[in-house]
Motif scaffolding. Structure first.
Motif, PDB file in Angstrom:
ATOM      1  N   LEU B  42      34.586  49.983  46.004  1.00  0.00           N
ATOM      2  CA  LEU B  42      34.054  50.373  44.708  1.00  0.00           C
ATOM      3  C   LEU B  42      32.532  50.311  44.795  1.00  0.00           C
ATOM      4  CD1 LEU B  42      35.382  51.184  42.055  1.00  0.00           C
ATOM      5  CD2 LEU B  42      35.330  48.797  41.366  1.00  0.00           C
ATOM      6  N   ALA B  47      32.184  48.181  38.106  1.00  0.00           N
ATOM      7  CA  ALA B  47      33.457  47.487  37.947  1.00  0.00           C
ATOM      8  C   ALA B  47      34.422  48.474  37.277  1.00  0.00           C
ATOM      9  CB  ALA B  47      33.285  46.241  37.080  1.00  0.00           C
ATOM     10  N   ALA B  49      37.769  48.989  34.653  1.00  0.00           N
ATOM     11  CA  ALA B  49      38.671  48.437  33.652  1.00  0.00           C
ATOM     12  C   ALA B  49      39.867  49.362  33.534  1.00  0.00           C
ATOM     13  CB  ALA B  49      37.954  48.308  32.303  1.00  0.00           C
ATOM     14  N   GLY B  52      42.034  48.328  29.344  1.00  0.00           N
ATOM     15  CA  GLY B  52      41.302  47.315  28.589  1.00  0.00           C
ATOM     16  C   GLY B  52      40.975  46.033  29.320  1.00  0.00           C
ATOM     17  N   ARG B  53      41.329  45.934  30.604  1.00  0.00           N
ATOM     18  CA  ARG B  53      40.997  44.712  31.339  1.00  0.00           C
ATOM     19  C   ARG B  53      40.245  45.041  32.610  1.00  0.00           C
ATOM     20  NH1 ARG B  53      45.804  40.378  31.204  1.00  0.00           N
ATOM     21  NH2 ARG B  53      45.892  40.156  28.952  1.00  0.00           N
ATOM     22  N   ILE B  54      39.221  44.282  32.896  1.00  0.00           N
ATOM     23  CA  ILE B  54      38.496  44.471  34.155  1.00  0.00           C
ATOM     24  C   ILE B  54      39.396  43.909  35.253  1.00  0.00           C
ATOM     25  CG2 ILE B  54      36.416  43.909  35.429  1.00  0.00           C
ATOM     26  CD1 ILE B  54      35.014  43.642  32.692  1.00  0.00           C
ATOM     27  N   VAL B  55      39.755  44.744  36.211  1.00  0.00           N
ATOM     28  CA  VAL B  55      40.828  44.381  37.141  1.00  0.00           C
ATOM     29  C   VAL B  55      40.302  43.902  38.484  1.00  0.00           C
ATOM     30  CG1 VAL B  55      42.628  45.758  36.083  1.00  0.00           C
ATOM     31  CG2 VAL B  55      41.085  46.839  37.726  1.00  0.00           C
ATOM     32  N   ARG B  56      40.867  42.809  38.925  1.00  0.00           N
ATOM     33  CA  ARG B  56      40.445  42.189  40.193  1.00  0.00           C
ATOM     34  C   ARG B  56      40.830  43.028  41.388  1.00  0.00           C
ATOM     35  NH1 ARG B  56      36.533  39.474  41.768  1.00  0.00           N
ATOM     36  NH2 ARG B  56      37.562  38.297  43.396  1.00  0.00           N
ATOM     37  N   ARG B  57      41.914  43.779  41.280  1.00  0.00           N
ATOM     38  CA  ARG B  57      42.371  44.540  42.450  1.00  0.00           C
ATOM     39  C   ARG B  57      41.587  45.831  42.636  1.00  0.00           C
ATOM     40  NH1 ARG B  57      48.885  43.790  41.824  1.00  0.00           N
ATOM     41  NH2 ARG B  57      48.371  44.118  39.641  1.00  0.00           N
ATOM     42  N   GLU B  61      44.354  48.715  42.118  1.00  0.00           N
ATOM     43  CA  GLU B  61      45.111  48.422  40.912  1.00  0.00           C
ATOM     44  C   GLU B  61      46.104  49.549  40.651  1.00  0.00           C
ATOM     45  OE1 GLU B  61      44.981  45.686  39.217  1.00  0.00           O
ATOM     46  OE2 GLU B  61      46.179  46.195  37.457  1.00  0.00           O
ATOM     47  N   GLU B  68      44.686  53.983  31.107  1.00  0.00           N
ATOM     48  CA  GLU B  68      43.314  54.416  30.815  1.00  0.00           C
ATOM     49  C   GLU B  68      42.377  53.696  31.770  1.00  0.00           C
ATOM     50  OE1 GLU B  68      42.769  55.051  26.087  1.00  0.00           O
ATOM     51  OE2 GLU B  68      41.225  53.863  27.099  1.00  0.00           O
ATOM     52  N   HIS B  70      38.332  52.999  32.911  1.00  0.00           N
ATOM     53  CA  HIS B  70      36.921  53.108  32.565  1.00  0.00           C
ATOM     54  C   HIS B  70      36.082  52.496  33.676  1.00  0.00           C
ATOM     55  CE1 HIS B  70      37.534  54.370  28.365  1.00  0.00           C
ATOM     56  NE2 HIS B  70      38.619  53.642  28.448  1.00  0.00           N
ATOM     57  N   PHE B  71      35.047  53.213  34.075  1.00  0.00           N
ATOM     58  CA  PHE B  71      34.128  52.669  35.068  1.00  0.00           C
ATOM     59  C   PHE B  71      32.928  52.122  34.327  1.00  0.00           C
ATOM     60  CE2 PHE B  71      36.540  53.997  38.544  1.00  0.00           C
ATOM     61  CZ  PHE B  71      37.089  55.219  38.209  1.00  0.00           C
TER      62      PHE B  71
ATOM     63  N   GLY C  90      33.193  40.833  42.278  1.00  0.00           N
ATOM     64  CA  GLY C  90      34.067  41.367  41.228  1.00  0.00           C
ATOM     65  C   GLY C  90      33.274  41.898  40.060  1.00  0.00           C
ATOM     66  N   GLU C  91      33.700  41.552  38.846  1.00  0.00           N
ATOM     67  CA  GLU C  91      33.009  42.116  37.692  1.00  0.00           C
ATOM     68  C   GLU C  91      31.616  41.535  37.528  1.00  0.00           C
ATOM     69  OE1 GLU C  91      35.865  40.189  37.374  1.00  0.00           O
ATOM     70  OE2 GLU C  91      35.981  39.385  35.355  1.00  0.00           O
ATOM     71  N   GLN C  94      27.412  42.886  42.657  1.00  0.00           N
ATOM     72  CA  GLN C  94      27.240  42.586  44.071  1.00  0.00           C
ATOM     73  C   GLN C  94      25.894  41.950  44.318  1.00  0.00           C
ATOM     74  OE1 GLN C  94      28.415  45.938  43.444  1.00  0.00           O
ATOM     75  NE2 GLN C  94      30.165  46.211  44.788  1.00  0.00           N
ATOM     76  N   PHE C 168      22.967  54.144  37.364  1.00  0.00           N
ATOM     77  CA  PHE C 168      24.392  53.843  37.367  1.00  0.00           C
ATOM     78  C   PHE C 168      25.178  55.141  37.357  1.00  0.00           C
ATOM     79  CE2 PHE C 168      28.160  51.560  36.762  1.00  0.00           C
ATOM     80  CZ  PHE C 168      28.881  52.080  35.697  1.00  0.00           C
ATOM     81  N   LEU C 169      26.022  55.294  38.356  1.00  0.00           N
ATOM     82  CA  LEU C 169      26.871  56.475  38.458  1.00  0.00           C
ATOM     83  C   LEU C 169      26.072  57.775  38.553  1.00  0.00           C
ATOM     84  CD1 LEU C 169      29.903  55.638  36.193  1.00  0.00           C
ATOM     85  CD2 LEU C 169      29.709  55.538  38.661  1.00  0.00           C
ATOM     86  N   LEU C 419      31.488  50.579  26.332  1.00  0.00           N
ATOM     87  CA  LEU C 419      31.914  50.651  27.727  1.00  0.00           C
ATOM     88  C   LEU C 419      33.134  51.546  27.883  1.00  0.00           C
ATOM     89  CD1 LEU C 419      31.525  46.912  28.783  1.00  0.00           C
ATOM     90  CD2 LEU C 419      30.042  48.812  29.367  1.00  0.00           C
ATOM     91  N   PHE C 421      36.507  51.079  26.816  1.00  0.00           N
ATOM     92  CA  PHE C 421      37.872  50.616  26.553  1.00  0.00           C
ATOM     93  C   PHE C 421      37.950  49.896  25.217  1.00  0.00           C
ATOM     94  CE2 PHE C 421      37.053  46.211  27.755  1.00  0.00           C
ATOM     95  CZ  PHE C 421      36.070  46.299  28.723  1.00  0.00           C
ATOM     96  N   PRO C 422      39.179  49.744  24.697  1.00  0.00           N
ATOM     97  CA  PRO C 422      39.323  49.119  23.380  1.00  0.00           C
ATOM     98  C   PRO C 422      39.045  47.620  23.435  1.00  0.00           C
ATOM     99  CG  PRO C 422      41.418  50.049  24.146  1.00  0.00           C
ATOM    100  CD  PRO C 422      40.458  50.205  25.256  1.00  0.00           C
ATOM    101  N   SER C 604      42.960  34.662  39.351  1.00  0.00           N
ATOM    102  CA  SER C 604      41.838  35.536  38.970  1.00  0.00           C
ATOM    103  C   SER C 604      42.217  36.208  37.665  1.00  0.00           C
ATOM    104  CB  SER C 604      41.608  36.614  40.031  1.00  0.00           C
ATOM    105  OG  SER C 604      40.868  36.137  41.101  1.00  0.00           O
ATOM    106  N   GLU C 606      42.577  38.094  34.185  1.00  0.00           N
ATOM    107  CA  GLU C 606      41.895  39.272  33.652  1.00  0.00           C
ATOM    108  C   GLU C 606      41.818  39.279  32.133  1.00  0.00           C
ATOM    109  OE1 GLU C 606      44.295  42.275  35.389  1.00  0.00           O
ATOM    110  OE2 GLU C 606      43.343  42.131  37.348  1.00  0.00           O
TER     111      GLU C 606
END
Lengths: 160, 78, 757
Positions: B42, B47, B49, B52-57, B61, B68, B70-71, C90-91, C94, C168-169, C419, C421-422, C604, C606
């Motif tokens: 990535l 990151a 999502a 609705g969740r920021i995913v560790r994988r 994932e 849905e 989202h970057f 991760g979130e 880096q 970004f992007l 961002l 998402f809901p 981990s 989420e």
């Protein structure tokens, strides 16, 4: 630099040590005597982490030379409790969450003990005035004031 | 990202996981290539999502048919 | 991942037991960074650049090496030249390890006053310091750039020639010197602003501030004869230190052990290496353990402070108070290396309001100051200052109550974030209503020159990896070891969660913090994540323990494990309820039924619960001196579920007072040549006990379904709204709008005088 011999009573114990004239009392306590309960936060008298009692006066150990302690009586945090029996301040700081990281705590406890030795019923305002030389970055001070008030109450009740 | 998709806000793609979805996205919008995936990971500062969740994988994932994605910029903390 | 079903009644979570590590802290026995000693230990000191921006032409260490009592001297030449290595966090983004290595000891250029250039190990710190001053460095001075706007101007001095500013992007584009860009958007702001009945646009500047932890940075390192390295240090993350050391020194991670000592405050500033690699290499070269202490001046000069900013924002609203459009441009100092708090800073600026049309532009800007580090909620305080004071202005213009305005626009569960998402479960509306119903809000402010202000704040928080080990002793007590350094009482909040899950008492659990060899990987104690994420690891390990113990009970009773009912620390035979073991009783039978039981979990999670808060403040301003006295302060915050309410209050009170310092006093003063002028705690003026009143903390609980007990992080958001709340109260008191931080008496007086003339 030639070391000088210093004799002092620390927490009720007779101590003899050698130190260079340039060493502060703080450095001597921590590095020569391994009494590491007294902390260094700034080394220039602005944070109170190094508070000790020298001959009855609350001082910043970083602003006193080790050689100045010759013949003196010093109380550090290690001497606040009575063996395993905690001083009421230590108890109220524990029970009232008067600390978070705990680094400034020895300085606050020594400073507050000096306050309660002088004033057994301090108001919140008086507590805040007295402790203005002790910086805490974690707690926002609220619970520290309450812990001091609670300890003052315990001491007054014991005196009755 | 709308500038990169010619103004489209929502894009539907197929993929079993985020990586496959990105590949599908890149084939629809070639100017996205190399932005979301860099060095097989990535992209830096990104990151992802999913639902609705920021995913560790991350890229791996798994997705459902109505997931849905989202970057978002990676958020720091102290 | 499924949401947790949170129990109606909790037995331990929500109570207030005494922390088991507290005794050592009130007696001075707890070992912090500088309290650790090894036999034959040397002391190291750093030679630091006196220039804000310069090229290093040569370094001559010969005089230092010859100084009596010196055992080793190092410069960047003694460290491997690593290729750019990136750690994936991760979130959390880096980390560019080449930058980290260069920050620890300058290779070709120095980028800030205080940048480390060389280090000396000697018999004591005094000798080390004297010897370090004998090292001769030949610098070619370069022009420094000390604020974001100057750094982004045409022809600004460039810090890194190889810096590729990107967005970004979007592909890299050298549009601005020293800055990369981040853009986020939703809807269409030009249409949005057209629909607005009122539009205001304002600019703000805020100064660089420091986390101000009372304990500075200290490391003791020992290079073993077999090339195994041990480090004892005060840190928020022992695994982060280990990994960064491994990459910077090109050692295997398994060769390094990092043992976290007690930490005297961090707030985000102790999450990476500074003097650690220096101490390690000095130890290697001298063959002795080396302790290095950064004193207060060094800590202020050379460890990550928190970004100064320039912000320009535009808000559009209808006459009924509905926000229809928002534009936010924020430039955040990155310091000497890229990667400051621009992303969270801009992402949290408006997130708490439901605005259909948003355009956000953020800049990560290189300046000749130390690399910026998080300070509780990184980037969020300046953003909140800008937006919440503008909201206050809108309320005044539209003659709307500040709580009602925010209720009208409040982000609720399911609303789209900028961002994309809901929004997960959030109790923003509940917080605002709590403000309205509170005695403080309803009370009379009384007196001249007094005012009341409100600000509403948001912060994300994180999950990230955490490890927990549980071991059952044969007497029924339990050892809990986690990888999370305890900055503020997390040993007890983790022990409480273990006690809740296992059905035993917190006093039967002994919580400890492991080093990098004794517990599984854990991300730093940051991001308000410990009670949440490490708590989940603890919970999962506890479930494993219960399952294993149930098997033993089934074995003893010769029944199927399915027939074991676990109820609050008791194991019952469903088919014969007379048969029952307490946790203690069953623990005593483990040896005879297969041996001891232990469990480990590495989670981990989420399902992060976001943080939301509102702060209400009453103050008085002295019209002759500009000094502000805070009279009353109430902070309302959603904890999801307060595991230990006293500690939650403590986080709220502590973060609030830090925010008050940020609002009123704290700033870095640099001269024109880029030297930091206030390098002591006298002149970097943090709040004392006399500067603040009692802070009343009102804890609300909208549970986070991502945690078994509903926990949300609480540590960071308290620092977000105080500046805006105070600015709004000042307007209420004196009719002046401040657009800079800090709002010092001199600045307030200037503004008061300019208004009257």
């Amino acid at each position: 630099m030639n070391k000088q011999q210093v004799t002092a009573t620390i927490n009720g114990e007779h101590k003899e040590f050698l130190c260079e004239p340039r060493q502060s009392l703080l450095e001597v306590l921590r590095d020569e005597l391994f009494l590491t309960g007294t902390k260094e936060g700034c080394n220039d008298g602005n944070c109170g982490s190094c508070n000790v009692i020298l001959d009855g006066t609350l001082v910043n150990a970083c602003c006193i030379f080790g050689v100045e302690a010759n013949g003196g009586h010093i109380t550090t945090i290690e001497g606040l409790s009575n063996g395993n029996e905690l001083h009421p301040l230590q108890q109220t700081f524990l029970e009232g969450t008067g600390m978070q990281c705990g680094f400034c705590t020895p300085g606050f406890l020594i400073a507050a003990s000096a306050l309660l030795d002088e004033n057994s019923e301090p108001t919140a305002e008086e507590i805040r005035h007295w402790l203005v030389g002790n910086l805490c970055r974690c707690t926002g001070y609220d619970k520290i004031v309450k812990a001091v008030q609670d300890a003052a109450l315990i001491l007054r009740e014991r005196a009755l | 990202m709308r500038e990169l998709t010619g103004g489209t806000e929502k894009v539907a793609v197929d993929g079993d996981n985020v990586r496959e979805a990105i590949r599908a996205l890149e084939s629809l919008y070639p100017n996205l290539a190399g932005l979301l995936i860099q060095n097989d990971q990535l992209g830096k500062g990104i990151a992802v999502a999913v639902d609705g969740r920021i995913v560790r994988r991350g890229l791996y994932e798994p997705l459902r048919s109505d997931s849905e994605i989202h970057f978002i910029p990676a958020l720091g903390a102290g | 991942m499924n949401d947790y079903v949170i129990p109606e009644k909790l037995r331990v979570v929500g109570t207030t037991p005494i922390r088991p590590d507290g005794h050592d802290k009130v007696t001075g026995r707890a070992k912090f960074g500088d309290d650790f000693h090894l036999p034959s230990m040397l002391h190291g000191k750093v030679l630091r650049s006196p220039h804000a921006h310069a090229r290093i032409k040569s370094i001559d260490t010969s005089h230092a090496e010859a100084f009596p009592g010196v055992h080793a001297v190092v410069t960047a030449a003694d460290f491997p030249k690593i290729t750019s290595n990136v750690i994936d966090a991760g979130e959390a983004g880096q980390i560019d390890m080449q930058d980290v290595a260069d920050n620890c000891i300058a290779r070709e250029k120095v980028f800030y006053d205080g940048h480390a250039v060389a280090a000396v190990a000697a018999d004591n710190a005094h000798i080390a310091e004297e010897a370090a001053n004998l090292i001769q460095v030949d610098y070619e001075l370069l022009d420094p750039v000390m604020d974001v706007r100057s750094a982004m101007a045409d022809n600004a001095p460039v810090l890194h020639d190889d810096f590729l500013p990107g967005a970004f992007l979007a592909p890299t584009e050298k549009a601005l010197p020293n800055a990369s860009k981040l853009e986020l958007a939703m809807g269409d702001v030009s249409t949005g602003f057209d629909e607005a009945d009122i539009v205001i646009e304002r600019e703000f500047t805020t100064e660089t501030v420091h986390q101000g932890y009372i304990e500075t940075h200290i490391v003791t390192a020992q290079w073993g004869a077999n090339g195994m390295v041990t480090v004892w240090t005060t840190t928020q993350g022992q695994f982060a230190i280990r990994d960064q050391l491994a990459l910077v020194l090109e050692l295997p991670m398994s060769a390094i052990t990092v043992i976290p000592l007690e930490i005297g405050g961090g707030f985000g500033g102790k999450d990476s290496i500074y003097i650690d690699p220096l101490a390690v290499v000095l130890s290697k070269q001298s063959g002795r353990p080396v302790k290095m202490v950064m004193n207060r001046a060094e800590t202020l000069r050379a460890t990550g402070p928190s970004s100064g900013t320039y912000i320009k924002a535009r808000l559009g609203a209808k006459t009924d108070g509905t926000l229809v459009a928002a534009e936010f441009h924020g430039a955040y100092e990155a310091g000497a290396y890229s990667g400051g708090p621009v992303a969270p800073g801009v992402s949290t600026a408006l997130t708490r309001y439901n605005i259909p049309n948003v355009k956000i532009e953020g800049y990560d800007v290189l300046v000749n100051k130390p690399k910026m580090k998080p300070y509780r909620a990184p980037g969020a305080t300046p953003s909140n200052f800008a937006i919440e004071t503008m909201i206050d202005e809108l309320c005044r213009e539209l003659k709307l109550d500040p709580v009602e305005f925010r209720l009208r626009n409040a982000l609720t569960t399911g609303d789209r974030l900028v961002l994309g998402f809901p929004c997960p479960e959030i109790g923003g509306v509940e917080i605002l209503k709590a403000v309205q119903n509170h005695a403080h809000y309803q009370s009379d402010i009384g007196g001249p020159h007094r005012g009341r202000g409100l600000a509403y704040g948001f912060w994300f928080g994180a999950g990230l990896p955490s490890s927990a080990d549980l071991m059952v002793n044969s007497d029924g007590t339990v050892q809990l070891c986690s990888g999370s350094p305890d900055m503020s009482g997390t040993r007890i909040t983790l022990a409480m969660q273990a006690a809740e899950a296992l059905g035993i008492e917190p006093s039967d659990i002994f919580p400890s913090v492991g080093d990098t060899t004794s517990v599984g990987y854990s991300f730093q104690t940051v991001a308000s994540r410990t009670t949440f994420a490490t708590g989940i690891a603890v919970y999962q390990a506890a479930q494993d323990i219960l399952a294993q113990m149930a098997e033993r009970a089934a074995l003893i009773w010769q029944i199927a494990t399915d027939n074991i009912l676990i109820d609050c620390g008791r194991f019952l035979n469903e088919t014969n309820i007379q048969q029952c073991f307490t946790f203690k009783e069953l623990a005593g039978k483990l040896d005879g039924t297969g041996g001891p039981i232990a469990a480990r979990a590495l989670a981990s999670p989420e399902g992060v619960g976001f943080q939301i808060t509102a702060h209400l403040v009453d103050l008085a301003v002295d019209p002759e001196t500009g000094k502000i006295d805070i009279l009353r302060y109430t902070a309302f915050q959603d904890a999801g579920k307060a595991v230990h309410p006293d500690f939650v209050e403590g986080q709220i009170q502590g973060g609030t007072v830090q925010g008050i310092g940020w609002a009123l006093n704290e700033e870095y003063f640099y001269d024109e040549a880029g030297h930091l002028k206030n390098t002591s705690l006298l002149d970097y003026r943090m709040p004392t006990i006399l500067d603040v009143p009692n802070i009343e903390a009102v804890i609300l609980e909208t549970p986070n379904p991502g945690h078994p007990y509903g926990v949300r992080g609480v540590g960071e958001v308290p620092i977000v709204p105080p500046a805006a709340a105070i600015a709004n109260a000042l307007y209420d008191a004196a009719g002046i709008r401040m657009n800079t931080l800090p709002m010092t008496p001199a600045k307030i007086l200037d503004k008061l005088n300019s208004v009257t003339h």
